[in-house]
Design a protein around this motif. Structure first.
Motif, PDB file in Angstrom:
ATOM      1  N   LYS A  50       0.827  -1.206   0.000  1.00 53.06           N
ATOM      2  CA  LYS A  50       0.000   0.000   0.000  1.00 53.06           C
ATOM      3  C   LYS A  50       0.867   1.264   0.000  1.00 53.06           C
ATOM      4  CE  LYS A  50      -3.910   2.213   2.349  1.00 53.06           C
ATOM      5  NZ  LYS A  50      -3.358   3.563   2.270  1.00 53.06           N
ATOM      6  N   VAL A  51       1.941   1.253   0.787  1.00 54.46           N
ATOM      7  CA  VAL A  51       2.855   2.399   0.812  1.00 54.46           C
ATOM      8  C   VAL A  51       3.411   2.652  -0.593  1.00 54.46           C
ATOM      9  CG1 VAL A  51       5.151   3.134   1.580  1.00 54.46           C
ATOM     10  CG2 VAL A  51       3.501   2.261   3.247  1.00 54.46           C
ATOM     11  N   LYS A  53       2.168   1.697  -3.497  1.00 55.62           N
ATOM     12  CA  LYS A  53       1.102   2.116  -4.411  1.00 55.62           C
ATOM     13  C   LYS A  53       0.707   3.573  -4.180  1.00 55.62           C
ATOM     14  CE  LYS A  53      -3.662   0.979  -5.727  1.00 55.62           C
ATOM     15  NZ  LYS A  53      -4.816   0.070  -5.454  1.00 55.62           N
ATOM     16  N   ASP A  54       0.534   3.949  -2.919  1.00 52.97           N
ATOM     17  CA  ASP A  54       0.108   5.323  -2.599  1.00 52.97           C
ATOM     18  C   ASP A  54       1.155   6.358  -3.010  1.00 52.97           C
ATOM     19  OD1 ASP A  54      -2.178   4.243  -1.562  1.00 52.97           O
ATOM     20  OD2 ASP A  54      -1.655   4.567   0.549  1.00 52.97           O
ATOM     21  N   ALA A  57       1.310   6.713  -6.818  1.00 51.43           N
ATOM     22  CA  ALA A  57       0.134   7.402  -7.345  1.00 51.43           C
ATOM     23  C   ALA A  57       0.325   8.916  -7.320  1.00 51.43           C
ATOM     24  CB  ALA A  57      -1.098   7.024  -6.535  1.00 51.43           C
ATOM     25  N   LYS A  58       1.116   9.382  -6.365  1.00 51.64           N
ATOM     26  CA  LYS A  58       1.371  10.820  -6.240  1.00 51.64           C
ATOM     27  C   LYS A  58       2.669  11.245  -6.924  1.00 51.64           C
ATOM     28  CE  LYS A  58      -0.895  10.903  -1.700  1.00 51.64           C
ATOM     29  NZ  LYS A  58      -0.695  11.122  -0.238  1.00 51.64           N
ATOM     30  N   TYR A 322       8.377  10.973   2.526  1.00 50.24           N
ATOM     31  CA  TYR A 322       7.028  10.408   2.595  1.00 50.24           C
ATOM     32  C   TYR A 322       6.914   9.374   3.714  1.00 50.24           C
ATOM     33  CZ  TYR A 322       2.871   7.767   1.208  1.00 50.24           C
ATOM     34  OH  TYR A 322       1.660   7.125   1.208  1.00 50.24           O
ATOM     35  N   GLU A 327       1.483  10.839   8.651  1.00 48.78           N
ATOM     36  CA  GLU A 327       0.473   9.871   8.202  1.00 48.78           C
ATOM     37  C   GLU A 327       1.042   8.451   8.155  1.00 48.78           C
ATOM     38  OE1 GLU A 327      -2.238   8.866   4.227  1.00 48.78           O
ATOM     39  OE2 GLU A 327      -0.834  10.547   4.218  1.00 48.78           O
TER      40      GLU A 327
END
Length: 413
Positions: A50-51, A53-54, A57-58, A322, A327
């Motif tokens: 998930k890390v 992918k997220d 995406a940015k 990041y 978060e």
């Protein structure tokens, strides 16, 4: 004709290059070596997927590859990768590993990554990762240890106040020994890190492993001798497990879980959970670090370290920024059971036990960092074991270890 052919060839090459770029060659690739910070393998894989992918995406121009590595053999593999200049761009390391690589010049400083958020980090985390005034790691989590104990055993022995100091620990030993219980579940097996056995007692007494200049050791000082003598006094009073010289610090199946010992002074939050499963969570207490002349809790930041050979340093730093954001730090803490290295992070669903452990973060100490810290630890441990076996007295054991350690430091071994 030749000019036309040449132009045609140039155009073809350009198209081929464009085709390769569209399939990913125009991206900056960043490889991170990650370790089982999240103990559950399935949860770990899901979290890091998930890390990845997220972030991608940015950041469409950056391709992240998270290579999950085992703890076993980490030091050797990291050293080989840095020397051979391949394997990773970012790697997660602790502060005891970083000085040697900074000294070798195989990693880069990352002060600019922390930058404007510096005040949000635990000061102890940043200090632990600083070598010669430069920051060599971006903290993404923080560990902490604290005493865990069996409330019931202390009550049954008539000890109304669970020990909060080393002196109180020693005073309670005979009362628990009368009930055939060791007051301290000390792990004397040489393979156990001294950061979770002898060193916290040494630090509490005001001692240190190395002299200030790092050229000699200092653990055989009076503070060191007093610390080892405390263990020998506890052993003589029945305050340590009979197999203390060879036992590890596992809770499950060990003396703590079986009600044969009452306290472990340098436990993790996971070990508190394991003890609760064995004796009932209502019987588990969590305290602040045992106090000598001061309170000290072993706790280290896990940090992202940037390889000197990394091809895409700007991209790697962007990813490190990041991963260290509030978060992601909050999510990582929730999944791993560790703690954020930042003070501006709230961990969702934090357990009552974790909340108690967090109280010791103010006393966090990463250990006496030195390029040869791990080698010196390997020299000390067998001599402490010999003392626990009755083969050496406290001063003889530490003086012998110091002689060997000073030789190690002096000859660059």
């Amino acid at each position: 004709m030749r000019k036309t052919a040449a132009l045609g060839l140039t155009a073809a090459l350009a198209l081929a290059a464009a085709g390769c770029g569209s399939s990913g060659s125009d991206k900056s690739t960043v490889t991170l070596w990650m370790y089982p910070v999240i103990g559950d393998q399935a949860k770990s894989q899901a979290f890091w997927a998930k890390v990845e992918k997220d972030f991608e995406a940015k950041n469409a121009t950056i391709d992240i590859k998270i290579d999950q590595q085992p703890w076993e053999g980490r030091q050797e593999k990291v050293t080989t990768a840095l020397v051979s200049k391949k394997g990773f761009d970012l790697v997660v390391l602790g502060p005891d590993q970083i000085p040697q690589y900074a000294q070798q010049g195989t990693i880069d400083a990352v002060d600019d990554v922390v930058g404007k958020d510096k005040a949000a980090y635990l000061p102890s985390a940043l200090t632990a990762l600083t070598v010669n005034g430069k920051l060599y790691g971006v903290p993404i989590y923080q560990t902490i240890t604290a005493p865990i104990y069996n409330k019931k055993l202390f009550a049954e022995a008539g000890v109304d106040k669970v020990p909060e100091t080393l002196a109180e620990l020693k005073a309670a030993a005979p009362k628990l020994a009368a009930k055939k219980v060791a007051v301290l579940d000390y792990p004397g097996k040489p393979e156990v890190s001294l950061n979770q056995s002898f060193y916290p007692i040494l630090w509490a007494n005001g001692g240190s492993v190395f002299a200030p200049d790092g050229k000699k050791v200092a653990f055989n000082s009076q503070q060191g001798v007093d610390s080892l003598q405390l263990l020998l006094d506890l052993k003589a009073a029945g305050g340590l497990p009979e197999d203390t010289a060879s036992k590890g610090n596992e809770v499950e199946g060990g003396a703590l879980a079986k009600g044969k010992s009452a306290m472990y002074h340098a436990a993790t939050a996971l070990q508190a959970t394991q003890l609760g499963a064995a004796i009932g969570a209502e019987n588990v207490g969590i305290g602040l670090p045992l106090e000598g002349v001061k309170r000290v809790a072993f706790g280290i930041p896990g940090a992202l370290v940037l390889a000197k050979h990394a091809d895409n340093k700007d991209a790697a730093k962007k990813f490190a920024t990041y991963l260290s954001s509030p978060e992601v730090a909050a999510s990582l803490a929730a999944e791993s059971g560790f703690f954020p290295a930042r003070t501006d992070v709230t961990v969702p669903g934090q357990s009552a036990a974790a909340t108690e452990f967090a109280k010791s973060l103010q006393y966090a100490f990463p250990g006496d960092t030195h390029p040869k810290a791990r080698q010196v630890m390997g020299v000390i441990a067998p001599h402490i074991q010999a003392a626990l076996l009755g083969k050496e007295d406290a001063k003889t054991a530490l003086d012998a270890a110091a002689k060997e350690a000073d030789a190690l430091l002096g000859n660059g071994g």
